[in-house]
Write a protein that holds these residues in place. Structure first.
Motif, PDB file in Angstrom:
ATOM      1  N   HIS A   1       5.964  11.116 -14.606  1.00  0.00           N
ATOM      2  CA  HIS A   1       6.731  10.667 -16.584  1.00  0.00           C
ATOM      3  C   HIS A   1       6.018  12.078 -16.962  1.00  0.00           C
ATOM      4  O   HIS A   1       4.775  12.442 -16.957  1.00  0.00           O
ATOM      5  N   SER A   2       6.729  12.340 -18.097  1.00  0.00           N
ATOM      6  CA  SER A   2       6.278  13.605 -18.856  1.00  0.00           C
ATOM      7  C   SER A   2       5.217  13.424 -19.833  1.00  0.00           C
ATOM      8  O   SER A   2       4.668  14.467 -20.363  1.00  0.00           O
ATOM      9  N   SER A   3       4.846  12.061 -19.865  1.00  0.00           N
ATOM     10  CA  SER A   3       3.673  12.007 -20.903  1.00  0.00           C
ATOM     11  C   SER A   3       2.470  11.746 -20.285  1.00  0.00           C
ATOM     12  O   SER A   3       1.309  11.647 -20.723  1.00  0.00           O
ATOM     13  N   TYR A   4       2.667  12.065 -18.814  1.00  0.00           N
ATOM     14  CA  TYR A   4       1.338  12.064 -18.230  1.00  0.00           C
ATOM     15  C   TYR A   4       1.231  13.274 -17.192  1.00  0.00           C
ATOM     16  O   TYR A   4       2.091  13.971 -16.913  1.00  0.00           O
ATOM     17  N   PRO A   5      -0.036  13.535 -16.586  1.00  0.00           N
ATOM     18  CA  PRO A   5      -0.357  14.928 -16.104  1.00  0.00           C
ATOM     19  C   PRO A   5       0.372  15.070 -14.732  1.00  0.00           C
ATOM     20  O   PRO A   5       0.657  13.942 -14.024  1.00  0.00           O
ATOM     21  N   PRO A   6       0.766  16.204 -14.268  1.00  0.00           N
ATOM     22  CA  PRO A   6       1.231  16.272 -12.986  1.00  0.00           C
ATOM     23  C   PRO A   6      -0.032  16.208 -11.858  1.00  0.00           C
ATOM     24  O   PRO A   6      -1.184  16.239 -12.341  1.00  0.00           O
ATOM     25  N   GLY A   7       0.102  16.225 -10.712  1.00  0.00           N
ATOM     26  CA  GLY A   7      -0.807  16.108  -9.563  1.00  0.00           C
ATOM     27  C   GLY A   7      -1.325  14.710  -9.517  1.00  0.00           C
ATOM     28  O   GLY A   7      -0.735  13.651  -9.488  1.00  0.00           O
ATOM     29  N   CYS A   8      -2.702  14.637  -9.197  1.00  0.00           N
ATOM     30  CA  CYS A   8      -3.411  13.429  -8.906  1.00  0.00           C
ATOM     31  C   CYS A   8      -4.400  13.216 -10.118  1.00  0.00           C
ATOM     32  O   CYS A   8      -4.848  13.784 -10.553  1.00  0.00           O
ATOM     33  N   TRP A   9      -4.137  11.828 -10.568  1.00  0.00           N
ATOM     34  CA  TRP A   9      -4.947  11.403 -11.784  1.00  0.00           C
ATOM     35  C   TRP A   9      -4.975   9.868 -11.743  1.00  0.00           C
ATOM     36  O   TRP A   9      -4.457   9.157 -11.200  1.00  0.00           O
ATOM     37  N   THR A  10      -6.092   9.581 -12.479  1.00  0.00           N
ATOM     38  CA  THR A  10      -6.426   7.951 -12.870  1.00  0.00           C
ATOM     39  C   THR A  10      -6.189   7.441 -14.146  1.00  0.00           C
ATOM     40  O   THR A  10      -6.237   8.339 -15.085  1.00  0.00           O
ATOM     41  N   TYR A  11      -5.955   6.398 -14.090  1.00  0.00           N
ATOM     42  CA  TYR A  11      -5.352   5.582 -15.607  1.00  0.00           C
ATOM     43  C   TYR A  11      -6.538   4.766 -15.976  1.00  0.00           C
ATOM     44  O   TYR A  11      -6.574   3.781 -15.370  1.00  0.00           O
ATOM     45  N   SER A  12      -7.442   5.138 -16.981  1.00  0.00           N
ATOM     46  CA  SER A  12      -8.449   4.230 -17.403  1.00  0.00           C
ATOM     47  C   SER A  12      -9.584   4.027 -16.419  1.00  0.00           C
ATOM     48  O   SER A  12     -10.036   2.895 -16.295  1.00  0.00           O
ATOM     49  N   GLN A  13      -9.365   4.969 -15.251  1.00  0.00           N
ATOM     50  CA  GLN A  13     -10.171   4.610 -14.030  1.00  0.00           C
ATOM     51  C   GLN A  13      -9.919   3.279 -13.528  1.00  0.00           C
ATOM     52  O   GLN A  13     -11.013   2.837 -12.766  1.00  0.00           O
ATOM     53  N   ARG A  14      -8.813   2.630 -13.654  1.00  0.00           N
ATOM     54  CA  ARG A  14      -8.423   1.354 -13.212  1.00  0.00           C
ATOM     55  C   ARG A  14      -7.363   1.515 -12.172  1.00  0.00           C
ATOM     56  O   ARG A  14      -7.378   0.745 -11.100  1.00  0.00           O
ATOM     57  N   SER A  15      -6.502   2.589 -11.889  1.00  0.00           N
ATOM     58  CA  SER A  15      -5.334   2.606 -11.247  1.00  0.00           C
ATOM     59  C   SER A  15      -5.102   4.413 -10.754  1.00  0.00           C
ATOM     60  O   SER A  15      -5.401   5.164 -11.709  1.00  0.00           O
ATOM     61  N   LEU A  16      -4.712   4.620  -9.845  1.00  0.00           N
ATOM     62  CA  LEU A  16      -4.632   5.947  -9.169  1.00  0.00           C
ATOM     63  C   LEU A  16      -3.052   6.432  -8.957  1.00  0.00           C
ATOM     64  O   LEU A  16      -2.316   5.403  -8.488  1.00  0.00           O
ATOM     65  N   TYR A  17      -2.841   7.422  -9.574  1.00  0.00           N
ATOM     66  CA  TYR A  17      -1.393   7.837  -9.484  1.00  0.00           C
ATOM     67  C   TYR A  17      -1.236   9.174  -8.794  1.00  0.00           C
ATOM     68  O   TYR A  17      -2.194  10.344  -9.086  1.00  0.00           O
ATOM     69  N   TYR A  18      -0.067   9.508  -8.146  1.00  0.00           N
ATOM     70  CA  TYR A  18       0.156  10.856  -7.710  1.00  0.00           C
ATOM     71  C   TYR A  18       1.559  11.246  -8.299  1.00  0.00           C
ATOM     72  O   TYR A  18       2.597  10.786  -8.100  1.00  0.00           O
ATOM     73  N   SER A  19       1.769  12.271  -8.953  1.00  0.00           N
ATOM     74  CA  SER A  19       3.030  13.006  -9.536  1.00  0.00           C
ATOM     75  C   SER A  19       3.251  14.201  -9.082  1.00  0.00           C
ATOM     76  O   SER A  19       2.349  15.212  -8.912  1.00  0.00           O
ATOM     77  N   PRO A  20       4.371  14.500  -8.396  1.00  0.00           N
ATOM     78  CA  PRO A  20       4.447  15.533  -7.627  1.00  0.00           C
ATOM     79  C   PRO A  20       4.461  16.945  -8.552  1.00  0.00           C
ATOM     80  O   PRO A  20       5.019  16.660  -9.750  1.00  0.00           O
ATOM     81  N   THR A  21       4.063  17.854  -8.259  1.00  0.00           N
ATOM     82  CA  THR A  21       3.648  18.948  -9.019  1.00  0.00           C
ATOM     83  C   THR A  21       4.773  20.075  -9.046  1.00  0.00           C
ATOM     84  O   THR A  21       4.185  21.351  -9.086  1.00  0.00           O
ATOM     85  N   THR A  22       6.131  19.774  -8.738  1.00  0.00           N
ATOM     86  CA  THR A  22       7.083  20.847  -9.019  1.00  0.00           C
ATOM     87  C   THR A  22       7.909  20.284 -10.176  1.00  0.00           C
ATOM     88  O   THR A  22       8.670  19.537  -9.963  1.00  0.00           O
ATOM     89  N   PRO A  23       7.998  21.106 -11.421  1.00  0.00           N
ATOM     90  CA  PRO A  23       7.202  22.180 -11.574  1.00  0.00           C
ATOM     91  C   PRO A  23       5.911  21.624 -12.183  1.00  0.00           C
ATOM     92  O   PRO A  23       5.961  20.772 -12.663  1.00  0.00           O
ATOM     93  N   VAL A  24       5.103  22.302 -12.043  1.00  0.00           N
ATOM     94  CA  VAL A  24       3.676  21.845 -12.593  1.00  0.00           C
ATOM     95  C   VAL A  24       3.432  22.414 -14.156  1.00  0.00           C
ATOM     96  O   VAL A  24       2.600  22.085 -14.753  1.00  0.00           O
TER      97      VAL A  24
END
Length: 825
Positions: A602-625
């Motif tokens: 989603h354009s409102s969240y970072p690319p790559g690997c990130w946590t949301y409020s330390q509660r859930s883990l997400y992976y966003s493909p990094t093309t393009p970063v």
């Protein structure tokens, strides 16, 4: 009315009726039970509407024996004890009246029957009110005015599993006007806000009218023709108007009010704005309109606020509170992030899904009813009604669900989808405070709920008004509804969500009666179309064109050395994780344990690997970063890959010295647009997706934050108006003069004392060391509150250090971390 006419009494002289004669003549007639309950209530000196609500059975037996058996509903605002008393007044052959009661308490608030000075019985809680006003008083706890009303119109029986609850207005729209706003003054006694400010609370943005337009998706439109304002100079002091009942009587019994009403139209509702210094906001719970129902509300002191006006009028329309569970696993009736919850001055909430349903804004065509439908695509609530095949709400009858508000069993679960919507002024916010916590099947305290991009599960018991937020669900999560057993269970699953920009945001939800995943029958999520490969072109003048075989980009051989990772809360990663599996392993290395990483972009969240409020883990493909947001935005933290085993430092965003935060006084240079406001706020450490445009005379001009939770831009056409920085929990984002940055003072260490040469024995005094002149910075206008500037850093080292505990406390407050003191350690 016939009885009044027969006894030559006026239209409101109910207390003067000689009831023994009336009843002795009517014993053998057929009476409607509600009318008998009303007569019995008047005999008991109680509120007729209260008796009708709570009467289970009305009996007429023998020569004039009238018996009322209280029902199972509550009497009183917040009790949980069902009344069991039998109350009777018996009329003997001579017209004499005798009263009998077993004196059982009606609830835990002390509503036992007591005799008043005239010997009549009435609820104890009613004895504090004047006799002529009690019949207007729908419930004993007037300050809250939240007693659940189980009238025939609102009582809903769950006759079949597929039935959905009846709305408050039987499928129609709630009537909001015409409305009269009475602004009361008495000499120096004046309300906390000016009359002009009160007008703005109705007509400005945010405001009551705009909120209703938004929440109803334009179905209910209130105009200036629907609201009249009456500035009333009271004939008496208002200091004794402590309750809604006293305030209503104090206004409506004055000749100046009665004269105004007699010369104007008939109003459906009256809003009273009264003087006073203590917070007060109360309303009678509807539904109903004047004159048959006392549709009054009042606001006092800091409760004179646009959101509280919408809250109290909501009560008149029949809505009760929107609550949720606290972190200590107790229910709080105001906790939901909704307009019928707490007054949160820094928030712009809206009406939740149950309120919109009850006010008639969600037509049946937009409802998915379980079990007729066990799965549905639920459109984001802000999208409103549409004919795209999706629904706005899914309603699940639940016989075993137990209300956390009053302990009663049976009701309905409402499933709705709420998303982050930067383009909308109103909605839910993950940063709302205080927040709700999950109501779990085990009964143990749950986690703090995330509001945005989640399916919300609300509960309302059958016949009740209180709404309860039980949980919010992300993609792939399943919720076993509390109270489920081996013989009766409900499982709610979120199969997928779609919050991509440019499409109708929706969530696919499924409901089942067993623990098997109901999502298996759902169609798979669409596979995103891969980005086209970059194509090169050339001119050819002979032969034919050929399609060159693309040469794969060589993947560098990874070192066998184990990969290393770090957490970043600002800026961007310089090394990105390449898969969801690597994301899960990397998160574990940096202390964030999760069973898996969910793929989500989603354009409102970072690319790559990130946590949301330390509660859930997400992976966003990094093309393009280059897309997406920075680390730290929306409570995220990035898991970044190090380069060659050496940590890649995440640059700490040092605010470009073109802007600064000011918490007192005024800006000397103003920001000129909402876009510049958002950029400037980011430079001074206040990250927001956008600045909302809004002007109000109580708030500063220019760019400012409210409680550090929302960002606003007020056009500076007249910078002489508005409030000062720091008023009402604001902080201003100011521009330096001419756009030139105000230089940050270079932190100069305290110089060591220069050795003094041994003095030569001479009558000339020993010369003091020549002071080295400190370069005088170019004078700039002094900006309030202090020339010192500070920033928060979460990586690396400070380059300038604070020199005392007192300076530490002041600096922390300037960067949004207020504490009463700094401890030395």
């Amino acid at each position: 009315q016939d009885v009044l006419a027969q006894q030559h009494l006026g239209p409101h002289q109910f207390r003067e009726i000689h009831w023994p004669v009336v009843l002795s003549q009517a014993i053998h007639m057929t009476w409607h039970p509600s009318l008998l309950a009303c007569i019995g209530g008047l005999l008991l000196g109680a509120s007729a509407s209260s008796v009708i609500r709570h009467a289970r059975k009305v009996e007429v037996s023998g020569p004039g024996d009238v018996t009322i058996l209280p029902g199972k509903g509550q009497v009183g605002a917040r009790s949980g004890v069902a009344p069991t008393a039998r109350i009777a007044k018996t009329i003997d052959a001579n017209g004499g009246i005798s009263i009998s009661s077993d004196e059982m308490p009606w609830d835990t608030q002390g509503d036992s029957l007591v005799a008043d000075a005239s010997g009549d019985l009435q609820p104890n809680c009613a004895s504090q009110f004047p006799r002529d006003s009690f019949n207007w008083h729908l419930d004993c706890d007037a300050h809250f005015a939240e007693a659940e009303q189980t009238t025939a119109a609102s009582q809903v029986a769950m006759n079949s599993a597929s039935e959905v609850p009846t709305t408050l207005y039987n499928g129609g729209l709630a009537p909001w006007g015409p409305m009269l706003v009475v602004y009361v003054t008495h000499g120096s006694e004046r309300p906390w806000a000016t009359l002009e400010s009160v007008r703005g609370m109705f007509f400005s943005t945010p405001g009551l009218i705009d909120l209703v337009r938004f929440s109803s998706w334009g179905q209910t439109v209130i105009t200036s023709d629907d609201i009249d304002f009456f500035e009333m100079e009271s004939e008496t002091t208002t200091t004794g108007w402590s309750s809604l009942d006293e305030t209503r009587s104090g206004v409506t019994q004055q000749q100046v009010y009665q004269k105004y009403i007699s010369t104007h139209r008939t109003y459906a509702r009256v809003v009273i704005i009264q003087p006073g210094s203590s917070f007060g906001a109360t309303a009678y719970i509807g539904p109903g309109t004047l004159p048959s129902f006392p549709s009054y509300s009042r606001q006092r002191s800091t409760a004179i606020f646009w959101g509280t006006l919408a809250h109290e009028v909501g009560h008149n329309l029949g809505l009760s509170h929107a609550g949720g569970m606290t972190s200590s696993n107790t229910f709080q009736e105001y906790l939901d992030d909704a307009i019928m919850g707490y007054q949160r001055d820094s928030r712009t909430p809206d009406y939740n899904v149950i309120a919109r349903y009850n006010l008639g804004w969600i037509p049946q065509a937009q409802v998915a009813a379980f079990p007729a439908q066990n799965a549905a695509d639920i459109r984001a609530l802000n999208e409103g009604p549409n004919d795209d095949g999706k629904k706005l709400v899914m309603i699940v009858p639940c016989d075993f669900c137990k209300s956390r508000a009053d302990g009663q069993t049976g009701g309905y679960l409402f499933l709705s989808f709420r998303v982050e919507d930067p383009d909308s002024l109103y909605g839910v916010d993950d940063n709302t405070n205080p927040a709700c916590y999950e109501i779990t099947h085990s009964g143990q305290g749950g986690q703090r709920l995330v509001y945005q991009d989640r399916v919300h599960v609300h509960f309302q018991r059958a016949g009740g008004r209180q709404t309860e937020l039980w949980t919010t669900l992300a993609t792939g999560e399943t919720y076993q509804v509390p109270g489920s057993t081996s013989s009766a269970s409900i499982y709610i699953s979120v199969c997928r969500v779609d919050v991509n920009t440019g499409s109708t945001e929706h969530a696919a939800v499924a409901v089942s009666r067993d623990s098997r995943s109901p999502c298996s029958s759902q169609p798979p999520a669409p596979v995103p179309t891969p980005a086209p490969t970059s194509v090169q072109y050339q001119l050819v003048t002979t032969g034919r064109c050929q399609v060159p075989t693309p040469v794969p980009t060589p993947v560098p051989t990874l070192s066998p050395t184990p990969d290393r990772y770090l957490l970043a809360t600002t800026g961007r990663c310089q090394g990105y994780i390449q898969s969801a599996e690597e994301c899960q392993r990397a998160a574990a290395q940096v202390g964030r344990q999760f069973s898996a990483a969910t793929s989500f972009s989603h354009s409102s969240y970072p690319p790559g690997c990130w946590t949301y409020s330390q509660r859930s883990l997400y992976y966003s493909p990094t093309t393009p970063v280059t897309g997406g947001a920075d680390c730290g935005v929306h409570s995220t933290e990035c898991v970044c890959k190090m380069s060659g085993g050496i940590p890649v430092p995440v640059p700490t965003p040092v605010p470009t010295p073109q802007y600064l935060l000011v918490t007192t006084g005024r800006c000397q240079g103003y920001i000129q647009s909402a876009e510049e406001c958002q950029r400037a706020a980011a430079q001074v450490g206040r990250q927001f997706s956008a600045a909302r445009s809004w002007s109000h005379l109580l708030y500063p001009p220019g760019c400012w934050t409210y409680g550090q939770s929302s960002l606003w831009y007020s056009p500076t056409t007249s910078v002489t108006g508005g409030g000062n920085c720091g008023d009402h929990r604001t902080e201003c984002v100011c521009k330096t003069f001419g756009g030139s940055p105000t230089p940050l003072p270079t932190p100069v260490p305290t110089p060591a004392p220069t050795p003094v040469p041994t003095p030569v024995p001479t009558p000339v005094p020993t010369p003091m060391p020549t002071p080295v002149p400190t370069p005088v910075p170019t004078p700039v206008p002094t900006l309030s509150p202090t020339p010192d500037r500070y920033l928060l850093a979460t990586t690396g080292r400070c380059q300038g250090y604070i020199q005392s505990a007192e300076e530490c406390r002041r600096a922390a407050a300037l960067v949004g971390r207020p504490f009463s003191a700094a401890r030395s350690w």
